[in-house]
Every structure is written in C-alpha cells, then in structure tokens.
Design a protein around this motif. Sequence first.
Motif, PDB file in Angstrom:
ATOM      1  N   ARG A   1       0.833  -1.197   0.000  1.00 20.98           N
ATOM      2  CA  ARG A   1       0.000   0.000   0.000  1.00 20.98           C
ATOM      3  C   ARG A   1       0.872   1.252   0.000  1.00 20.98           C
ATOM      4  O   ARG A   1       2.047   1.203   0.355  1.00 20.98           O
ATOM      5  CB  ARG A   1      -0.937   0.028   1.210  1.00 20.98           C
ATOM      6  CG  ARG A   1      -0.242   0.080   2.544  1.00 20.98           C
ATOM      7  CD  ARG A   1      -1.231  -0.011   3.710  1.00 20.98           C
ATOM      8  NE  ARG A   1      -1.972  -1.267   3.689  1.00 20.98           N
ATOM      9  CZ  ARG A   1      -1.511  -2.400   4.238  1.00 20.98           C
ATOM     10  NH1 ARG A   1      -0.323  -2.422   4.814  1.00 20.98           N
ATOM     11  NH2 ARG A   1      -2.228  -3.489   4.198  1.00 20.98           N
TER      12      ARG A   1
ATOM     13  N   LYS B   1       0.650   4.782   1.996  1.00 23.65           N
ATOM     14  CA  LYS B   1      -0.066   5.334   3.136  1.00 23.65           C
ATOM     15  C   LYS B   1       0.496   6.715   3.462  1.00 23.65           C
ATOM     16  O   LYS B   1       1.676   7.005   3.223  1.00 23.65           O
ATOM     17  CB  LYS B   1       0.017   4.405   4.344  1.00 23.65           C
ATOM     18  CG  LYS B   1       1.410   4.045   4.802  1.00 23.65           C
ATOM     19  CD  LYS B   1       1.325   3.021   5.936  1.00 23.65           C
ATOM     20  CE  LYS B   1       2.718   2.664   6.460  1.00 23.65           C
ATOM     21  NZ  LYS B   1       2.644   1.646   7.539  1.00 23.65           N
TER      22      LYS B   1
ATOM     23  N   GLN C   1      -8.562  11.391  -2.030  1.00 24.28           N
ATOM     24  CA  GLN C   1      -8.848  10.158  -1.286  1.00 24.28           C
ATOM     25  C   GLN C   1      -7.561   9.390  -0.984  1.00 24.28           C
ATOM     26  O   GLN C   1      -7.383   8.875   0.127  1.00 24.28           O
ATOM     27  CB  GLN C   1      -9.820   9.280  -2.078  1.00 24.28           C
ATOM     28  CG  GLN C   1     -10.233   8.015  -1.330  1.00 24.28           C
ATOM     29  CD  GLN C   1     -11.295   7.231  -2.099  1.00 24.28           C
ATOM     30  OE1 GLN C   1     -11.996   7.762  -2.952  1.00 24.28           O
ATOM     31  NE2 GLN C   1     -11.396   5.947  -1.800  1.00 24.28           N
TER      32      GLN C   1
ATOM     33  N   ARG D   1      -5.729  11.065   1.756  1.00 24.25           N
ATOM     34  CA  ARG D   1      -6.390  10.939   3.049  1.00 24.25           C
ATOM     35  C   ARG D   1      -6.358   9.507   3.585  1.00 24.25           C
ATOM     36  O   ARG D   1      -6.106   9.281   4.776  1.00 24.25           O
ATOM     37  CB  ARG D   1      -7.850  11.403   2.914  1.00 24.25           C
ATOM     38  CG  ARG D   1      -8.639  11.400   4.216  1.00 24.25           C
ATOM     39  CD  ARG D   1     -10.033  11.956   3.996  1.00 24.25           C
ATOM     40  NE  ARG D   1     -10.831  11.116   3.108  1.00 24.25           N
ATOM     41  CZ  ARG D   1     -11.170  11.429   1.868  1.00 24.25           C
ATOM     42  NH1 ARG D   1     -10.771  12.586   1.345  1.00 24.25           N
ATOM     43  NH2 ARG D   1     -11.903  10.617   1.125  1.00 24.25           N
ATOM     44  N   GLU D   2      -6.592   8.538   2.707  1.00 25.18           N
ATOM     45  CA  GLU D   2      -6.786   7.165   3.154  1.00 25.18           C
ATOM     46  C   GLU D   2      -5.654   6.216   2.773  1.00 25.18           C
ATOM     47  O   GLU D   2      -5.580   5.101   3.302  1.00 25.18           O
ATOM     48  CB  GLU D   2      -8.089   6.612   2.553  1.00 25.18           C
ATOM     49  CG  GLU D   2      -9.329   7.413   2.907  1.00 25.18           C
ATOM     50  CD  GLU D   2     -10.561   6.898   2.191  1.00 25.18           C
ATOM     51  OE1 GLU D   2     -10.469   5.852   1.514  1.00 25.18           O
ATOM     52  OE2 GLU D   2     -11.622   7.537   2.310  1.00 25.18           O
ATOM     53  N   GLY D   3      -4.800   6.626   1.851  1.00 24.69           N
ATOM     54  CA  GLY D   3      -3.808   5.697   1.323  1.00 24.69           C
ATOM     55  C   GLY D   3      -4.374   4.935   0.140  1.00 24.69           C
ATOM     56  O   GLY D   3      -5.495   5.187  -0.321  1.00 24.69           O
TER      57      GLY D   3
ATOM     58  N   GLU E   1      -4.440   0.901  -1.356  1.00 22.60           N
ATOM     59  CA  GLU E   1      -4.132  -0.523  -1.195  1.00 22.60           C
ATOM     60  C   GLU E   1      -3.952  -1.186  -2.547  1.00 22.60           C
ATOM     61  O   GLU E   1      -4.746  -0.979  -3.468  1.00 22.60           O
ATOM     62  CB  GLU E   1      -5.265  -1.213  -0.428  1.00 22.60           C
ATOM     63  CG  GLU E   1      -5.028  -2.676  -0.157  1.00 22.60           C
ATOM     64  CD  GLU E   1      -4.234  -2.908   1.117  1.00 22.60           C
ATOM     65  OE1 GLU E   1      -3.776  -4.050   1.316  1.00 22.60           O
ATOM     66  OE2 GLU E   1      -4.099  -1.958   1.911  1.00 22.60           O
TER      67      GLU E   1
ATOM     68  N   ARG F   1     -13.981   3.881  -6.008  1.00 22.18           N
ATOM     69  CA  ARG F   1     -14.941   2.976  -5.374  1.00 22.18           C
ATOM     70  C   ARG F   1     -14.848   1.600  -6.016  1.00 22.18           C
ATOM     71  O   ARG F   1     -14.646   1.469  -7.232  1.00 22.18           O
ATOM     72  CB  ARG F   1     -16.362   3.519  -5.487  1.00 22.18           C
ATOM     73  CG  ARG F   1     -16.916   3.567  -6.909  1.00 22.18           C
ATOM     74  CD  ARG F   1     -18.287   4.230  -6.934  1.00 22.18           C
ATOM     75  NE  ARG F   1     -18.855   4.257  -8.291  1.00 22.18           N
ATOM     76  CZ  ARG F   1     -19.892   4.995  -8.653  1.00 22.18           C
ATOM     77  NH1 ARG F   1     -20.494   5.772  -7.749  1.00 22.18           N
ATOM     78  NH2 ARG F   1     -20.358   4.956  -9.891  1.00 22.18           N
TER      79      ARG F   1
END
Length: 255
Positions: free
Chosen positions: A14, A16, A41, A44-46, A48, A227
């Motif tokens: 990932r 991060k 996004q 903010r979230e990394g 994966e 998404r």
Amino acid sequence: MREHPRVDRRPVRRLKPDPGAPPPDDATLQTWPFTVPAVRQVLREGFELPTGALVLVGENGSGKSTVVELLAGALGLNPEGGSVGTRHSTRASEPRPLDMIVERSPGGERWAYLLRDETLHGLYTYLEDNRGPSSDDEHPGRREPLFHELSHGQAFLELLLRRATGPGLYLLDEPDAALSFTGSLALVTALLDLVGLGAQVVVATHSPIVAALPGAEVLEVGPWGLRPATWERLELVDDWRRFLDAPEAYLRHLR
C-alpha cells in the motif's frame, strides 16, 4: 494439522500517508492534482494494492492516470515510462509525489516498470538509442527490435513482453489506446501470465476488454473518488452495451 499462515509477497502492499509530513495547506488543496477527488482520497486514506491485478476505470479527467503517475513517482520510476534506471525525459507533466510511504512486503520483488501510452514514442527512441547487446550463438534473439519500425500496438506488446518477464509491479496507463480488439485480448493474456508468475499489475483503461481481466479487482474512478466495482456494473460497460445495441441513438445527436 496446523495450517501455516500465507506469506504476503506483494511487491507493494500500500501507499499510506506519511504521519510525519505536514498536511497540505488550503491553498495547495485548491491546485491540481489535489483538486482531483481520487487524489484527495489517496492522500487521506492511502492506496491498497491487491495481490494480482488492479484495474482503474473512469472517464477522461477522472484521475485514474494521475493515480498511476503518483504510484510510479512514489516508487521512483521514470515518469515517462521505464524502470528506476531509465534516464529519459522530454517535458515534465506528472504531479509531484505526495507525502506517502510505500509499504513493501519483506522479501518481495522490487522490480517495477511503467508504460504510459502518451509517452511511448519518446521511450521507444530512448530504448533504440540504448539498445541491448547483439544477437549471438549464446543469446539468440536477445537484441531488441527497432520499436519505431513496428505499429503502435505491435511495439507496445513487444516492449511489454520483453520487460514483463517475472514477478514485480507493472503499471500500465491506458494501454488500450495502442491496441486493436485482438491486441487487447493479447494484452489480457500477457497480464494473466504475469499474475501467474506472482506479479502485481495496475492498469488504467477505457477498454471493456481489458477491464474484464479475470480475477482483477476493479476500482471505478470519478467525482466520488475511488470505489470498488464489478465489471457488469461499470458505467463503461453499460455505455458500450447501449452503443453497440443501437449506435444510431447516439450518432443522431452528433449531427
């Protein structure tokens, strides 16, 4: 009998956020690429990366290519295509790397390669100017071809097959732009072979053929950011279905 836990050998697990980096200020967040929802996004979230293949699908300007470029930048890959060791640049257009940490698997393969359709011409020139050794009896067929003497699609597939020969991480930005229907199927076959060797693959595409890569995770990129999606429910697939069923319904509005 106890089962041994499965060892995670993903070359990259990932991206991060770097907890030690200062967050971008409001002015920075109003500039590209931070204005792209997918980039916000990731920041903010990394991000994966799964085992095997990941497909990014979205409209022009959605941010799928930018996400690939950010991943390439974090890995230190040549921004216009190639590996870490490639020394080729024409005009910098990629975003600066975000303040992210690359989390790798211990013992995972570190080889990575980037192919971007929009910069292939320059990469071909660089590779032709720095061609490998000549063919000889010990290494028949080792010398690389003159990529510019092949068609766009042939050159792309030839380069991919020569560079993607084992485990590692392979980033492909809109490879379908170079490929016919049968060429796209050949690409899917090559990617399946790579995954079978333990490689990771990330592909940004407009092609419903490439997006149907068996076993791949799919992310749809758009105003919502990133998404999870399934091939059957992609807007891309629905649009092509509708057009192929009734092209005149679309074409009459273009006159």
